[in-house]
Design a protein around this motif. Structure first.
Motif, PDB file in Angstrom:
ATOM      1  N   GLN A   1     -26.482  -3.273  45.878  1.00 26.83           N
ATOM      2  CA  GLN A   1     -25.547  -4.390  45.294  1.00 26.83           C
ATOM      3  C   GLN A   1     -24.383  -3.324  44.882  1.00 26.83           C
ATOM      4  O   GLN A   1     -23.022  -3.918  45.161  1.00 26.83           O
ATOM      5  CB  GLN A   1     -26.171  -4.958  44.149  1.00 26.83           C
ATOM      6  CG  GLN A   1     -27.158  -6.114  44.522  1.00 26.83           C
ATOM      7  CD  GLN A   1     -28.052  -6.425  43.250  1.00 26.83           C
ATOM      8  OE1 GLN A   1     -27.704  -6.258  42.182  1.00 26.83           O
ATOM      9  NE2 GLN A   1     -28.734  -7.579  43.668  1.00 26.83           N
ATOM     10  N   ALA A   2     -24.534  -2.338  44.183  1.00 27.77           N
ATOM     11  CA  ALA A   2     -23.438  -1.439  44.037  1.00 27.77           C
ATOM     12  C   ALA A   2     -22.652  -1.082  44.931  1.00 27.77           C
ATOM     13  O   ALA A   2     -21.122  -0.991  44.887  1.00 27.77           O
ATOM     14  CB  ALA A   2     -23.784  -0.239  42.936  1.00 27.77           C
ATOM     15  N   VAL A   3     -23.082  -0.641  46.078  1.00 32.83           N
ATOM     16  CA  VAL A   3     -22.284  -0.202  47.267  1.00 32.83           C
ATOM     17  C   VAL A   3     -21.713  -1.312  48.027  1.00 32.83           C
ATOM     18  O   VAL A   3     -20.518  -1.251  48.188  1.00 32.83           O
ATOM     19  CB  VAL A   3     -23.302   0.447  48.091  1.00 32.83           C
ATOM     20  CG1 VAL A   3     -22.639   0.543  49.675  1.00 32.83           C
ATOM     21  CG2 VAL A   3     -23.922   1.762  47.921  1.00 32.83           C
ATOM     22  N   ALA A   4     -22.446  -2.553  48.001  1.00 30.22           N
ATOM     23  CA  ALA A   4     -21.685  -3.738  48.363  1.00 30.22           C
ATOM     24  C   ALA A   4     -20.557  -4.138  47.421  1.00 30.22           C
ATOM     25  O   ALA A   4     -19.382  -4.500  48.264  1.00 30.22           O
ATOM     26  CB  ALA A   4     -22.766  -4.967  48.600  1.00 30.22           C
ATOM     27  N   ALA A   5     -20.699  -4.027  46.479  1.00 27.31           N
ATOM     28  CA  ALA A   5     -19.614  -4.345  45.630  1.00 27.31           C
ATOM     29  C   ALA A   5     -18.490  -3.510  45.368  1.00 27.31           C
ATOM     30  O   ALA A   5     -17.478  -3.711  44.763  1.00 27.31           O
ATOM     31  CB  ALA A   5     -19.983  -4.960  44.295  1.00 27.31           C
ATOM     32  N   GLY A   6     -18.809  -2.087  45.665  1.00 31.40           N
ATOM     33  CA  GLY A   6     -17.833  -1.052  45.596  1.00 31.40           C
ATOM     34  C   GLY A   6     -17.740  -0.804  44.037  1.00 31.40           C
ATOM     35  O   GLY A   6     -16.792  -0.167  43.417  1.00 31.40           O
ATOM     36  N   ASP A   7     -18.958  -0.745  43.449  1.00 36.16           N
ATOM     37  CA  ASP A   7     -18.997  -0.536  41.901  1.00 36.16           C
ATOM     38  C   ASP A   7     -19.349   0.872  41.382  1.00 36.16           C
ATOM     39  O   ASP A   7     -20.326   1.469  41.339  1.00 36.16           O
ATOM     40  CB  ASP A   7     -20.199  -1.271  41.215  1.00 36.16           C
ATOM     41  CG  ASP A   7     -20.254  -1.474  39.772  1.00 36.16           C
ATOM     42  OD1 ASP A   7     -19.827  -0.495  39.126  1.00 36.16           O
ATOM     43  OD2 ASP A   7     -20.932  -2.184  38.999  1.00 36.16           O
ATOM     44  N   ALA A   8     -18.023   1.797  41.507  1.00 37.41           N
ATOM     45  CA  ALA A   8     -17.953   2.906  41.133  1.00 37.41           C
ATOM     46  C   ALA A   8     -18.590   3.396  39.839  1.00 37.41           C
ATOM     47  O   ALA A   8     -19.559   4.225  39.902  1.00 37.41           O
ATOM     48  CB  ALA A   8     -16.595   3.752  41.376  1.00 37.41           C
ATOM     49  N   ALA A   9     -18.630   2.683  38.792  1.00 38.50           N
ATOM     50  CA  ALA A   9     -19.084   3.068  37.477  1.00 38.50           C
ATOM     51  C   ALA A   9     -20.773   2.926  37.822  1.00 38.50           C
ATOM     52  O   ALA A   9     -21.449   3.746  37.372  1.00 38.50           O
ATOM     53  CB  ALA A   9     -18.892   2.098  36.423  1.00 38.50           C
ATOM     54  N   ARG A  10     -21.336   1.905  38.601  1.00 41.51           N
ATOM     55  CA  ARG A  10     -22.924   1.857  38.546  1.00 41.51           C
ATOM     56  C   ARG A  10     -23.214   3.153  39.644  1.00 41.51           C
ATOM     57  O   ARG A  10     -24.228   3.607  39.204  1.00 41.51           O
ATOM     58  CB  ARG A  10     -23.235   0.484  39.078  1.00 41.51           C
ATOM     59  CG  ARG A  10     -24.794   0.523  39.301  1.00 41.51           C
ATOM     60  CD  ARG A  10     -25.345  -0.926  39.439  1.00 41.51           C
ATOM     61  NE  ARG A  10     -25.532  -1.384  38.365  1.00 41.51           N
ATOM     62  CZ  ARG A  10     -25.961  -2.404  38.057  1.00 41.51           C
ATOM     63  NH1 ARG A  10     -26.068  -3.499  38.843  1.00 41.51           N
ATOM     64  NH2 ARG A  10     -26.142  -3.275  36.860  1.00 41.51           N
ATOM     65  N   LEU A  11     -22.536   3.337  40.386  1.00 40.99           N
ATOM     66  CA  LEU A  11     -23.108   4.303  41.434  1.00 40.99           C
ATOM     67  C   LEU A  11     -22.736   5.787  40.789  1.00 40.99           C
ATOM     68  O   LEU A  11     -23.693   6.725  40.982  1.00 40.99           O
ATOM     69  CB  LEU A  11     -22.027   4.505  42.804  1.00 40.99           C
ATOM     70  CG  LEU A  11     -22.176   3.235  43.537  1.00 40.99           C
ATOM     71  CD1 LEU A  11     -21.077   3.034  44.875  1.00 40.99           C
ATOM     72  CD2 LEU A  11     -23.617   3.198  44.165  1.00 40.99           C
ATOM     73  N   ALA A  12     -21.882   6.032  39.824  1.00 43.98           N
ATOM     74  CA  ALA A  12     -21.594   7.058  39.046  1.00 43.98           C
ATOM     75  C   ALA A  12     -22.805   7.335  38.198  1.00 43.98           C
ATOM     76  O   ALA A  12     -23.259   8.496  37.866  1.00 43.98           O
ATOM     77  CB  ALA A  12     -20.579   7.179  38.423  1.00 43.98           C
ATOM     78  N   GLU A  13     -23.546   6.350  37.873  1.00 41.07           N
ATOM     79  CA  GLU A  13     -24.932   6.624  37.122  1.00 41.07           C
ATOM     80  C   GLU A  13     -26.062   7.061  37.806  1.00 41.07           C
ATOM     81  O   GLU A  13     -27.165   7.195  37.251  1.00 41.07           O
ATOM     82  CB  GLU A  13     -24.863   5.156  36.515  1.00 41.07           C
ATOM     83  CG  GLU A  13     -23.970   4.744  35.122  1.00 41.07           C
ATOM     84  CD  GLU A  13     -24.391   3.071  34.665  1.00 41.07           C
ATOM     85  OE1 GLU A  13     -25.024   2.692  35.287  1.00 41.07           O
ATOM     86  OE2 GLU A  13     -23.379   3.070  34.061  1.00 41.07           O
ATOM     87  N   ALA A  14     -26.081   6.823  39.090  1.00 44.53           N
ATOM     88  CA  ALA A  14     -27.220   7.104  39.971  1.00 44.53           C
ATOM     89  C   ALA A  14     -27.407   8.566  39.948  1.00 44.53           C
ATOM     90  O   ALA A  14     -26.658   9.464  39.790  1.00 44.53           O
ATOM     91  CB  ALA A  14     -27.126   6.467  41.447  1.00 44.53           C
ATOM     92  N   CYS A  15     -28.432   9.100  40.304  1.00 41.10           N
ATOM     93  CA  CYS A  15     -28.896  10.221  40.152  1.00 41.10           C
ATOM     94  C   CYS A  15     -28.282  11.050  41.235  1.00 41.10           C
ATOM     95  O   CYS A  15     -27.648  10.301  42.460  1.00 41.10           O
ATOM     96  CB  CYS A  15     -30.472  10.572  40.637  1.00 41.10           C
ATOM     97  SG  CYS A  15     -31.058  11.921  41.079  1.00 41.10           S
ATOM     98  N   ALA A  16     -27.936  12.463  41.182  1.00 41.33           N
ATOM     99  CA  ALA A  16     -26.969  13.047  42.163  1.00 41.33           C
ATOM    100  C   ALA A  16     -27.843  13.749  43.178  1.00 41.33           C
ATOM    101  O   ALA A  16     -27.599  14.332  44.204  1.00 41.33           O
ATOM    102  CB  ALA A  16     -26.229  14.077  41.458  1.00 41.33           C
TER     103      ALA A  16
END
Length: 132
Positions: free
Chosen positions: A73-88
């Motif tokens: 969902q974060a990828v589809a929405a371009g939600d950079a804040a949520r993606l930044a919270e994901a594990c590296a």
């Protein structure tokens, strides 16, 4: 030829020698790595590791799928804040991206988890650079 031109020419030669030495060292390392990876024992061990990662990924799927859904969902929405919270954590060569929250290895005591390049659930320990 002036002294500054001579120094510049010497610098170009030194730079060329360094580039050549580095290129040769990388080529030699690539040969050694290819020889090791083509060894039947190494290939068998890799196949066993992949099978174990796939099995563990399937076992954890029911519990961890919501993290994949949030990531998608974060990828589809371009939600950079949520993606930044994901594990590296990544396993670059095989297209794996961990979808769990950053720091999960210590707080949740979980391996990295996500989908492989074929879209199947997979779990793994450790990370590799994107180009590995």
């Amino acid at each position: 030829m002036s002294a500054s031109e001579q120094e510049a020419a010497e610098q170009r030669v030194q730079d060329a020698v360094r580039r050549h030495a580095r290129t040769r060292a990388f080529a030699e390392a690539e040969k050694v790595i290819s020889a090791v990876l083509s060894d039947p024992g190494v290939q068998e061990a890799r196949a066993r590791v992949e099978a174990a990662e796939t099995e563990l990924g399937m076992e954890l799927c029911a519990r961890l799928q919501p993290f994949q859904d949030r990531y998608d969902q974060a990828v589809a929405a371009g939600d950079a804040a949520r993606l930044a919270e994901a594990c590296a954590g990544k396993h670059g060569r095989w297209g794996r991206i961990c979808v769990l929250p950053d720091g999960h290895e210590t707080s949740m005591e979980e391996p990295h988890w996500g989908r492989n390049s074929e879209g199947r659930p997979i779990a793994w320990v450790g990370s590799a650079p994107d180009d590995w």
